[in-house]
Write a protein that holds these residues in place. Structure first.
Motif, PDB file in Angstrom:
ATOM      1  N   LYS A 127       2.158   1.836  -3.361  1.00 22.39           N
ATOM      2  CA  LYS A 127       1.083   2.039  -4.352  1.00 22.39           C
ATOM      3  C   LYS A 127       1.073   0.979  -5.447  1.00 22.39           C
ATOM      4  CE  LYS A 127      -0.213   5.795  -2.246  1.00 22.39           C
ATOM      5  NZ  LYS A 127      -1.426   5.759  -1.390  1.00 22.39           N
ATOM      6  N   SER A 183       0.828  -1.203   0.000  1.00 20.15           N
ATOM      7  CA  SER A 183       0.000   0.000   0.000  1.00 20.15           C
ATOM      8  C   SER A 183       0.864   1.255   0.000  1.00 20.15           C
ATOM      9  CB  SER A 183      -0.923  -0.004   1.222  1.00 20.15           C
ATOM     10  OG  SER A 183      -1.721   1.154   1.267  1.00 20.15           O
ATOM     11  N   THR A 202      -5.600   1.752  -3.409  1.00 19.96           N
ATOM     12  CA  THR A 202      -4.173   1.752  -3.071  1.00 19.96           C
ATOM     13  C   THR A 202      -3.266   1.339  -4.223  1.00 19.96           C
ATOM     14  OG1 THR A 202      -4.185  -0.547  -2.300  1.00 19.96           O
ATOM     15  CG2 THR A 202      -4.729   1.161  -0.681  1.00 19.96           C
ATOM     16  N   GLY A 203      -3.850   0.804  -5.288  1.00 21.57           N
ATOM     17  CA  GLY A 203      -3.032   0.247  -6.363  1.00 21.57           C
ATOM     18  C   GLY A 203      -2.656  -1.205  -6.125  1.00 21.57           C
TER      19      GLY A 203
END
Length: 264
Positions: A132, A129, A175-176
């Protein structure tokens, strides 16, 4: 489509043989640094040597740890405190009648098949997180949906994998980081091969033929009418771990040969 995982580190639990090793090989071919895991040091060392010997050019490491225990998970996390791709593959299975399955067996299956993924995900997701980017993949099973009457304790744990992956995908929203589950069907892994050898019903026949007969007897809804190869399962995992799969999260992705009788 060219999948490039250069610069990414992948931890694959339970990866010295079978589906886990095939996943590790696939990720290594895509350029990832790969961390193998098994319970015994000599087995891990042999798997690292074998994978490195394939000449993919990727960095290969290994950590011996029993992930069915909290101490084992902590050992692996201490050795590899960060990763970009986590494949929660470690698992055990085996038929046993519900009325003959003691509490200790239920607990053992839960600790290995569920809590290992809980602990590893809890350790690695915060770093993903922060960066990312990240991929967490649970290896579930078609048995999560088709609960086997002779392996209810196993099917229960694989359904739990689906709950975990879906819930964690929501928790990591924005968050990716993606979290998904892969649902293999009957697969000609070391575990299935050993089970077929113990049964001894197809003695003298090629193992692929024995596996196909097993599938048609126990999973007659199979559309491919054979066991999948470990490489076929690994291919879907490698894609799910790739940058190209950035819009796929919270999904239960089937590589079950059409065994599950649903179009959804």
């Amino acid at each position: 489509m060219k999948i490039d995982l250069s610069g990414k580190t992948a931890v694959i639990t339970g990866s010295t043989a079978g589906i886990g090793f095939a996943i590790a090989e696939g990720l290594a071919k895509a350029g990832a640094t790969v961390v193998l895991n098994g319970r015994k040091q000599e087995v891990v060392d042999a798997a690292v040597k074998r994978l490195a010997g394939l000449g993919e050019g990727a960095q290969i490491r290994g950590v011996a740890a029993d992930l069915g225990t909290q101490e084992g998970c902590e050992k692996l996390i201490a050795a590899e405190p960060s990763c970009d791709i986590l494949v929660n593959n470690v698992g055990i299975f085996g038929p046993q009648d519900f009325f003959e399955t003691p509490d200790s067996q239920w607990q053992r299956f839960f600790d290995v098949n569920v809590m290992s993924g809980v602990r590893m995900s809890r350790a690695y997701l915060p770093g993903m997180s922060d960066r990312k980017w990240g991929r967490v993949i649970f290896i579930s099973s078609e048995s999560a949906l088709n609960i086997p009457a002779d392996m209810i304790h196993y099917g229960f744990t694989k359904t739990a994998n689906l709950s975990l992956s879906r819930g964690l995908a929501k928790r990591m929203a924005g968050t990716g980081v993606t979290v998904n589950a892969i649902l293999p069907g009957p697969t000609l892994s070391d575990g299935l091969e050993e089970m077929l050898k113990k049964a001894g019903t197809g003695s003298g026949k090629p193992i692929e033929e024995q596996a196909a007969e097993f599938v048609m007897e126990h999973r007659p809804s199979s559309i491919i009418q054979r066991a999948a190869t470990v490489e076929e399962v690994a291919n879907l995992v490698v894609y799910t771990a790739s940058p190209q799969a950035s819009a796929t999260t919270g999904a239960a992705l089937r590589v079950d040969g059409g065994t599950v009788e649903t179009i959804a």
